[in-house]
Structure formats: structure tokens, C-alpha cells
Design an enzyme around this catalytic site. Structure first.
Site, PDB file in Angstrom:
ATOM      1  N   ARG A  78       0.672  -1.116   0.068  1.00  0.00           N
ATOM      2  CA  ARG A  78      -0.119  -0.179   0.044  1.00  0.00           C
ATOM      3  C   ARG A  78       0.383   1.634   0.251  1.00  0.00           C
ATOM      4  O   ARG A  78       2.154   1.199   0.960  1.00  0.00           O
ATOM      5  CB  ARG A  78      -0.932  -0.062   1.614  1.00  0.00           C
ATOM      6  CG  ARG A  78      -1.894  -0.966   1.027  1.00  0.00           C
ATOM      7  CD  ARG A  78      -3.558  -0.850   1.932  1.00  0.00           C
ATOM      8  NE  ARG A  78      -4.780  -1.591   1.055  1.00  0.00           N
ATOM      9  CZ  ARG A  78      -4.743  -2.754   1.841  1.00  0.00           C
ATOM     10  NH1 ARG A  78      -4.360  -3.465   2.393  1.00  0.00           N
ATOM     11  NH2 ARG A  78      -5.777  -3.664   1.390  1.00  0.00           N
ATOM     12  N   THR A 131      -9.732  -8.344  -5.427  1.00  0.00           N
ATOM     13  CA  THR A 131      -9.924  -8.883  -4.574  1.00  0.00           C
ATOM     14  C   THR A 131     -11.254  -9.322  -3.930  1.00  0.00           C
ATOM     15  O   THR A 131     -12.015  -9.704  -4.909  1.00  0.00           O
ATOM     16  CB  THR A 131     -10.349  -7.244  -4.010  1.00  0.00           C
ATOM     17  OG1 THR A 131     -11.297  -6.894  -2.976  1.00  0.00           O
ATOM     18  CG2 THR A 131     -11.855  -7.262  -5.577  1.00  0.00           C
ATOM     19  N   ARG A 177     -15.714  -5.142   4.665  1.00  0.00           N
ATOM     20  CA  ARG A 177     -15.489  -4.025   4.929  1.00  0.00           C
ATOM     21  C   ARG A 177     -17.145  -3.092   4.756  1.00  0.00           C
ATOM     22  O   ARG A 177     -18.031  -2.455   5.310  1.00  0.00           O
ATOM     23  CB  ARG A 177     -14.515  -3.181   5.180  1.00  0.00           C
ATOM     24  CG  ARG A 177     -14.108  -1.919   6.244  1.00  0.00           C
ATOM     25  CD  ARG A 177     -12.719  -1.514   6.463  1.00  0.00           C
ATOM     26  NE  ARG A 177     -11.959  -2.470   7.214  1.00  0.00           N
ATOM     27  CZ  ARG A 177     -11.343  -2.235   7.858  1.00  0.00           C
ATOM     28  NH1 ARG A 177     -11.628  -1.621   8.575  1.00  0.00           N
ATOM     29  NH2 ARG A 177     -10.565  -3.727   7.827  1.00  0.00           N
TER      30      ARG A 177
HETATM   31  P1  ADP Z   1      -7.004  -2.666  -2.867  1.00  0.00           P
HETATM   32  O1  ADP Z   1      -6.584  -1.870  -4.300  1.00  0.00           O
HETATM   33  O2  ADP Z   1      -6.975  -3.580  -2.574  1.00  0.00           O
HETATM   34  O3  ADP Z   1      -8.556  -0.812  -3.036  1.00  0.00           O
HETATM   35  P2  ADP Z   1      -6.295  -0.117  -1.314  1.00  0.00           P
HETATM   36  O4  ADP Z   1      -7.308   0.753  -1.306  1.00  0.00           O
HETATM   37  O5  ADP Z   1      -5.356   0.239  -0.181  1.00  0.00           O
HETATM   38  O6  ADP Z   1      -6.510  -1.500  -1.653  1.00  0.00           O
HETATM   39  O7  ADP Z   1      -5.609   0.209  -2.889  1.00  0.00           O
HETATM   40  C1  ADP Z   1      -4.198   0.566  -3.472  1.00  0.00           C
HETATM   41  C2  ADP Z   1      -2.979   1.237  -3.710  1.00  0.00           C
HETATM   42  O8  ADP Z   1      -3.791   2.261  -4.197  1.00  0.00           O
HETATM   43  C3  ADP Z   1      -2.561   2.006  -2.765  1.00  0.00           C
HETATM   44  O9  ADP Z   1      -1.924   2.413  -1.384  1.00  0.00           O
HETATM   45  C4  ADP Z   1      -2.250   3.675  -2.710  1.00  0.00           C
HETATM   46  O10 ADP Z   1      -1.142   3.809  -3.766  1.00  0.00           O
HETATM   47  C5  ADP Z   1      -3.437   3.536  -3.900  1.00  0.00           C
HETATM   48  N1  ADP Z   1      -4.773   4.469  -4.521  1.00  0.00           N
HETATM   49  C6  ADP Z   1      -5.671   3.933  -3.377  1.00  0.00           C
HETATM   50  N2  ADP Z   1      -6.545   5.355  -3.476  1.00  0.00           N
HETATM   51  C7  ADP Z   1      -6.120   5.999  -4.821  1.00  0.00           C
HETATM   52  C8  ADP Z   1      -6.332   7.123  -5.659  1.00  0.00           C
HETATM   53  N3  ADP Z   1      -7.477   7.887  -5.151  1.00  0.00           N
HETATM   54  N4  ADP Z   1      -5.301   7.812  -6.279  1.00  0.00           N
HETATM   55  C9  ADP Z   1      -4.264   7.276  -6.326  1.00  0.00           C
HETATM   56  N5  ADP Z   1      -3.519   5.877  -6.260  1.00  0.00           N
HETATM   57  C10 ADP Z   1      -5.062   5.630  -4.671  1.00  0.00           C
END
Ligand code: ADP
Length: 323
Positions: A78, A131, A177
Site C-alpha cells: 500500500r 479482491t 468492510r
Molecule cells: P485495494 O486496491 O485492495 O482497494 P487500497 O485501497 O489499499 O487496496 O489501494 C491500493 C493502492 O492504490 C493504495 O495503497 C495507493 O497506492 C493506490 N490508491 C488508492 N487510492 C488512490 C487514489 N485515489 N489515487 C491514487 N492512488 C490510489
């Protein structure tokens, strides 16, 4: 005839929470890309690896013996700072150094938001839904969901054996969640008495009344709760104090994220990987691959991220009729 882009080099990464089947998707992107005459690169640890330049050329062999493995061999991470434009610019510079023009980003909604920002900065990006939560509205199924539900069902079946012997109620917390799909699917598959998720809401009196009724006719009861909605230890205590059942709380946690992907997830991941490469070759960007009504299609990322409530509520209605 559709104009084909002259894309020569693409990369693939996995980001956010890992999911069983991600390896199958990477394998499909690598093999299909090579088959189409492209150079394919793997980026380690998601957007973090893109920023740090952890990029490696993939061969057919790089993805051998990965199809049946859980997790992601490319690793995931992340990187909240990816929301900052200068961080994304530095990451794009690394891609440019390798001559990479197209990217397949496998992950959840956060990964998709990152992909969308990159596509607005000129990188051709296609998302694949990896996911366990099934929380991307545009696709009927995300990669990993089927495996996670099967893991949860297997665990609850085991808990039922012991609950039944002891005349207990099992209160089981599953993942999801922002989306109750794992809870509702598990509830349907195990014949639970109650499902509590963001979409179904929570009414303590209603739950107690259902459990009291169940205690008159059954040796056990099962309550499935999506994570972070209620304190399941408190709920188990309330059930013990107010019904005939002694209740026990179990949090399934990260075991739902692990394990060898089911055949269904492997097939879904493989089909989506192939489609993602086709999309890049055809010049698409800012889109993601979806499974809709049995077909593999692509949709603009913004459209695919719209609300999921309706889809879940339909299954919840069925669940209530079966109880
Ligand atoms: P998932 O993809 O499983 O939902 P996360 O929500 O942690 O997991 O998002 C993964 C990664 O995507 C984040 O750690 C970040 O690097 C990137 N990311 C998330 N939201 C944004 C955003 N609004 N703009 C740019 N990058 C983002």
C-alpha cells in the site's frame, strides 16, 4: 476496422489487498502478452515497486507453476502517497525508462483509483478486479471472491459441528468492510439464521428474536457478521444472556485471503488476463475488465466503481425467504 496501437511493452502489477487467483491473472497477462509479440514486465509490490523501480522482464517460465498458488508472487503493497501527483510522475519516469507504454493493474477499488490517475497522465492502464470482497459493482465477480467464500463456508461448517454438539450459537465475523457479499453468500451457503452486513443493517431485538425462535427447534444457530459492523464478542454475550443458546464468537480474519484459488477463480483470472492484454493492444485505457452476465467485457473504471448495494440486497431478500 479498429485501429491497433503500436504498443510494444507492457507491465503488470498487483496492488492493495491480495486475493487468491492474482497469480493466475499475472500468468495470463504474461503468456498472452508474449504470445502477441509484446515484451512483458512484472512490477514488484504494486505502485510502491513502480515508484522504486522494482521492474523485471517476464518470460513464459517466470509464471510457471504459479496458477495454483494463493497470494501474489509479484508481492503487493500500500502506498497512500500515490495520490500525490509528484509520486506518480516519479513512478511514470521509471516506466518510461523501460519503454513501458501499457500497464495492467490487478487489485481492488483503491488500485483502480490509482490506475485511473495514471491513465489521465498518459499511461495506458487496464484494471483487473483482484479482491476477495467482490466490491466492484461493474463486475458480477472479482477474482478471489469464490475462494474466500468457499474458505468461509468450510470454516463455518466446522464450527457448526461443534456448535451443534454443545447446543451453541456461532457468531462468525467474515471479511467485507464495504461490501457484504462474502457475508450474504456464506449465510446462504451455510443456512445461517442471521446475516448482518452494511446493506442488511443491524437490529439487536430482531436478531435475538430469530435466535430465540431457532433455539426452540434447533441444536445450533449461526450468525454471520461482516467485519467492523458490530462487536461480535458483545453480540455473543448478549445472545448468551438473552436466549437459550450459549454463543461463541469467531473472527475468520486473514485465512479468507489465503489458499489455493478455486477452479472458478483460476478460470475467471485467466479469461480476464487475456482480455486485459487484448484491450491494451487495441489502445484502450482507463478501463477495467468485468464479468457481466457470463461474458468478459471492459468498462470505464468510473462506471465500474459505482455502488454495489442493489446486487447484494437481491441476494439478501432470497436469504430471508430461506430462513
Ligand atoms: P485495494 O486496491 O485492495 O482497494 P487500497 O485501497 O489499499 O487496496 O489501494 C491500493 C493502492 O492504490 C493504495 O495503497 C495507493 O497506492 C493506490 N490508491 C488508492 N487510492 C488512490 C487514489 N485515489 N489515487 C491514487 N492512488 C490510489
Amino acid at each position: 476496422m479498429e485501429k491497433k496501437s503500436k504498443i510494444k511493452r507492457i507491465a503488470v502489477l498487483t496492488s492493495g489487498g491480495d486475493a487468491p487467483g492474482m497469480n493466475a491473472a499475472i500468468r495470463a497477462v504474461v503468456r498472452c502478452g508474449i504470445e502477441a509479440g509484446l515484451e512483458v514486465y512484472g512490477i514488484y509490490n504494486g505502485y510502491l515497486g513502480m515508484y522504486e523501480g522494482k521492474i523485471e522482464r517476464m518470460t513464459r517460465k517466470s509464471v510457471s507453476e504459479k496458477l495454483d498458488r494463493g497470494g501474489t508472487f509479484l508481492g503487493t503493497a500500500r502506498l497512500p502517497e500515490f495520490k500525490n501527483e509528484e509520486v506518480r510522475l516519479a513512478a511514470i519516469e521509471n516506466l518510461t525508462e523501460y519503454g513501458i507504454q501499457g500497464l495492467v493493474a490487478i487489485g481492488g477499488d483503491g488500485t483502480y483509483r490509482g490506475a485511473l490517475s495514471l491513465s489521465k497522465m498518459g499511461i495506458k492502464v487496464v484494471g483487473i478486479p483482484g479482491t476477495i470482497d467482490n466490491d466492484i459493482a461493474g463486475t458480477d465477480f472479482t477474482i478471489g471472491f469464490d475462494t474466500a467464500v468457499n474458505t468461509a463456508v468450510d470454516a463455518v461448517d466446522k464450527l457448526r459441528d461443534t456448535s451443534s454438539s454443545h447446543h451453541r450459537c456461532s457468531v462468525v465475523e467474515v471479511m467485507g468492510r464495504n461490501c457484504g457479499d462474502i457475508a450474504v453468500w456464506t449465510g446462504l451457503a451455510v443456512g445461517a439464521e442471521v446475516v448482518i452486513s452494511k446493506e442488511t443493517g443491524y437490529n439487536e431485538e430482531e436478531v435475538l428474536s430469530i435466535i430465540r425462535k431457532a433455539s426452540l427447534v434447533k441444536k445450533h444457530a449461526i450468525v454471520i457478521v461482516a467485519e467492523n459492523l458490530v462487536d461480535i464478542n458483545e453480540l455473543a454475550k448478549t445472545i448468551t444472556e438473552n436466549t437459550q443458546f450459549a454463543a461463541r464468537a469467531t473472527v475468520l480474519g486473514h485465512i479468507q485471503r489465503g489458499g489455493s484459488p478455486t477452479a472458478r477463480d483460476r478460470v475467471l483470472a485467466s479469461l480476464m488476463g487475456v482480455k486485459a492484454v487484448d484491450e491494451l493492444i487495441n489502445g484502450a485505457s482507463g478501463v477495467c475488465i468485468c464479468h457481466r452476465g457470463g461474458k468478459i467485457v471492459s468498462l470505464p473504471i468510473e462506471e465500474a466503481l459505482a455502488s454495489t448495494d442493489e446486487r447484494i440486497l437481491e441476494k439478501y431478500e432470497a436469504f430471508k425467504k430461506l430462513f
